[in-house]
Every structure is written in structure tokens, then in C-alpha cells.
Design a protein around this motif. Sequence first.
Motif, PDB file in Angstrom:
ATOM      1  N   ALA A   8      -4.891  -3.191 -12.567  1.00 19.30           N
ATOM      2  CA  ALA A   8      -5.492  -4.936 -13.390  1.00 19.30           C
ATOM      3  C   ALA A   8      -4.741  -5.696 -12.626  1.00 19.30           C
ATOM      4  CB  ALA A   8      -5.836  -4.225 -14.473  1.00 19.30           C
ATOM      5  N   HIS A   9      -3.265  -5.562 -12.674  1.00 16.62           N
ATOM      6  CA  HIS A   9      -2.420  -6.690 -12.263  1.00 16.62           C
ATOM      7  C   HIS A   9      -2.587  -6.912 -10.637  1.00 16.62           C
ATOM      8  CE1 HIS A   9      -0.677  -5.141 -16.355  1.00 16.62           C
ATOM      9  NE2 HIS A   9       0.206  -6.609 -15.843  1.00 16.62           N
ATOM     10  N   VAL A  10      -3.287  -6.246 -10.069  1.00 16.53           N
ATOM     11  CA  VAL A  10      -3.432  -6.205  -8.596  1.00 16.53           C
ATOM     12  C   VAL A  10      -4.348  -7.156  -8.059  1.00 16.53           C
ATOM     13  CG1 VAL A  10      -3.629  -5.232  -6.541  1.00 16.53           C
ATOM     14  CG2 VAL A  10      -2.168  -4.702  -7.935  1.00 16.53           C
ATOM     15  N   THR A  11      -5.640  -6.676  -9.004  1.00 16.71           N
ATOM     16  CA  THR A  11      -6.253  -7.669  -9.136  1.00 16.71           C
ATOM     17  C   THR A  11      -6.766  -8.875 -10.286  1.00 16.71           C
ATOM     18  OG1 THR A  11      -7.832  -5.577 -10.561  1.00 16.71           O
ATOM     19  CG2 THR A  11      -8.401  -5.602  -8.858  1.00 16.71           C
ATOM     20  N   SER A  59       8.267   1.201 -21.232  1.00 20.52           N
ATOM     21  CA  SER A  59       8.447   1.439 -19.883  1.00 20.52           C
ATOM     22  C   SER A  59       7.484   2.053 -19.141  1.00 20.52           C
ATOM     23  CB  SER A  59       9.897   2.071 -19.991  1.00 20.52           C
ATOM     24  OG  SER A  59      11.080   1.506 -20.842  1.00 20.52           O
ATOM     25  N   GLN A  60       7.183   3.087 -18.753  1.00 16.98           N
ATOM     26  CA  GLN A  60       6.330   3.709 -18.067  1.00 16.98           C
ATOM     27  C   GLN A  60       5.004   2.818 -17.599  1.00 16.98           C
ATOM     28  OE1 GLN A  60       5.078   7.109 -20.782  1.00 16.98           O
ATOM     29  NE2 GLN A  60       5.844   7.925 -19.002  1.00 16.98           N
ATOM     30  N   ILE A  61       4.283   1.588 -18.904  1.00 17.46           N
ATOM     31  CA  ILE A  61       3.329   0.490 -18.256  1.00 17.46           C
ATOM     32  C   ILE A  61       4.171  -0.185 -17.293  1.00 17.46           C
ATOM     33  CG2 ILE A  61       2.373  -0.845 -19.095  1.00 17.46           C
ATOM     34  CD1 ILE A  61       1.775   0.088 -22.006  1.00 17.46           C
ATOM     35  N   MET A  62       5.765  -0.861 -17.802  1.00 20.23           N
ATOM     36  CA  MET A  62       5.954  -2.014 -16.341  1.00 20.23           C
ATOM     37  C   MET A  62       6.056  -1.002 -15.666  1.00 20.23           C
ATOM     38  SD  MET A  62       7.120  -4.603 -16.958  1.00 20.23           S
ATOM     39  CE  MET A  62       6.835  -5.440 -15.326  1.00 20.23           C
ATOM     40  N   GLU A  63       6.987   0.026 -15.398  1.00 17.64           N
ATOM     41  CA  GLU A  63       6.927   0.911 -14.080  1.00 17.64           C
ATOM     42  C   GLU A  63       5.493   0.587 -12.978  1.00 17.64           C
ATOM     43  OE1 GLU A  63       8.777   4.971 -12.548  1.00 17.64           O
ATOM     44  OE2 GLU A  63      10.298   3.966 -14.302  1.00 17.64           O
ATOM     45  N   ALA A  64       4.924   1.318 -13.577  1.00 15.48           N
ATOM     46  CA  ALA A  64       3.735   0.781 -12.878  1.00 15.48           C
ATOM     47  C   ALA A  64       3.019  -0.549 -12.629  1.00 15.48           C
ATOM     48  CB  ALA A  64       2.258   1.172 -13.834  1.00 15.48           C
ATOM     49  N   ILE A  65       3.088  -1.128 -13.453  1.00 17.34           N
ATOM     50  CA  ILE A  65       3.484  -2.737 -12.654  1.00 17.34           C
ATOM     51  C   ILE A  65       3.846  -3.093 -11.791  1.00 17.34           C
ATOM     52  CG2 ILE A  65       3.216  -5.327 -14.198  1.00 17.34           C
ATOM     53  CD1 ILE A  65       2.927  -3.907 -16.257  1.00 17.34           C
ATOM     54  N   TRP A  66       5.778  -2.755 -11.668  1.00 22.26           N
ATOM     55  CA  TRP A  66       6.422  -2.917 -10.820  1.00 22.26           C
ATOM     56  C   TRP A  66       5.744  -2.321  -9.632  1.00 22.26           C
ATOM     57  CZ3 TRP A  66       8.987  -7.075  -9.846  1.00 22.26           C
ATOM     58  CH2 TRP A  66       9.910  -7.812 -11.286  1.00 22.26           C
ATOM     59  N   ALA A 115       2.956  -1.603  -8.505  1.00 20.45           N
ATOM     60  CA  ALA A 115       1.396  -2.880  -8.336  1.00 20.45           C
ATOM     61  C   ALA A 115       2.464  -4.015  -7.568  1.00 20.45           C
ATOM     62  CB  ALA A 115       0.696  -3.073  -9.771  1.00 20.45           C
ATOM     63  N   ALA A 116       3.225  -4.232  -7.970  1.00 21.15           N
ATOM     64  CA  ALA A 116       4.148  -6.162  -7.514  1.00 21.15           C
ATOM     65  C   ALA A 116       4.523  -5.578  -6.044  1.00 21.15           C
ATOM     66  CB  ALA A 116       4.931  -5.974  -8.010  1.00 21.15           C
ATOM     67  N   GLU A 117       5.284  -4.286  -5.584  1.00 20.73           N
ATOM     68  CA  GLU A 117       5.660  -3.485  -4.665  1.00 20.73           C
ATOM     69  C   GLU A 117       3.386  -3.844  -3.010  1.00 20.73           C
ATOM     70  OE1 GLU A 117       6.793  -1.974  -1.468  1.00 20.73           O
ATOM     71  OE2 GLU A 117       5.436  -0.939  -2.743  1.00 20.73           O
ATOM     72  N   MET A 118       3.178  -2.858  -3.992  1.00 19.73           N
ATOM     73  CA  MET A 118       2.354  -2.852  -2.794  1.00 19.73           C
ATOM     74  C   MET A 118       1.821  -3.865  -2.762  1.00 19.73           C
ATOM     75  SD  MET A 118       2.061   0.485  -3.000  1.00 19.73           S
ATOM     76  CE  MET A 118       0.675   0.795  -2.324  1.00 19.73           C
ATOM     77  N   ARG A 119       1.475  -4.634  -3.713  1.00 16.47           N
ATOM     78  CA  ARG A 119       0.973  -6.052  -2.848  1.00 16.47           C
ATOM     79  C   ARG A 119       1.698  -7.175  -2.144  1.00 16.47           C
ATOM     80  NH1 ARG A 119      -3.534  -9.315  -5.789  1.00 16.47           N
ATOM     81  NH2 ARG A 119      -3.653 -11.451  -5.026  1.00 16.47           N
ATOM     82  N   ALA A 120       2.873  -7.014  -2.656  1.00 14.35           N
ATOM     83  CA  ALA A 120       3.953  -7.314  -1.596  1.00 14.35           C
ATOM     84  C   ALA A 120       3.566  -7.075  -0.090  1.00 14.35           C
ATOM     85  CB  ALA A 120       5.315  -7.624  -2.352  1.00 14.35           C
TER      86      ALA A 120
END
Length: 112
Positions: free
Chosen positions: A54-57, A78-85, A87-92
Motif C-alpha cells: 500500500a505504501h509503494v502504490t 514496530s512491525q508495521i513501520m519495519e514493513a514500511i521501511w 517497501a521504501a527500500e524496494m521502491r528506491a
Amino acid sequence: MTGISMPKTTRAHAERRHALAPGPDDAFLAFSKAVFAPGALDARTKQLIAVAVAHVTQCPWCIEGHVKAARREGATGSQIMEAIWVAAEMRAGAAFAHSVKALDLIGDETTP
């Protein structure tokens, strides 16, 4: 999030969407239910994946819905924020990986 106000979905929206195209709506809801049912992955893991996607899209409705669902399934902040990180790494990472296209087009130039 400031500036842009995102409309909230309502039961009226769901009913109208269903009335306009009941077959696809029913199929999508059944598909969604099947996808998020526990299987090889538990429901919490699936919701954490959904939070990342959802963050990537960049879908604000998906972010809201899946963060809430992840919390209901027991995910911590913490788990949710780690999942977001992740996603951020994958997009970058995708932008970095696609740089080979530009490098091929630049050619053999070695100076900046």
C-alpha cells in the motif's frame, strides 16, 4: 498528511459500486477474502505485506485499511513501520536497478 483531503468510503459507495457491477464486485470481494485468509502465511504476515505494498502504490485507503487490519491481527507498531521501511527500500532499489537503462543510453562516457 496535509493539503489533500481524501474522501472516506461509505456503505453507500459500496452499495452503489455493487449495484453498478455486481458480478465483478462479488468476485473481487471473494478474491480478497481468499487472499487474506490464513494459508502458508498467517493473516498478520499477509497484512504486513499489504501495508508495505500500500505504501509503494501510495493508496491512502489501502494504507488505512491494512494498517488497521494488521493491528487487528496483532501486528505491533514496530512491525508495521519495519514493513514500511522494506517497501521504501524496494521502491528506491527499483529506481537504482533501472539506472542500467540510463547507463546504456549514456554510453562509454566516463566523465561527469
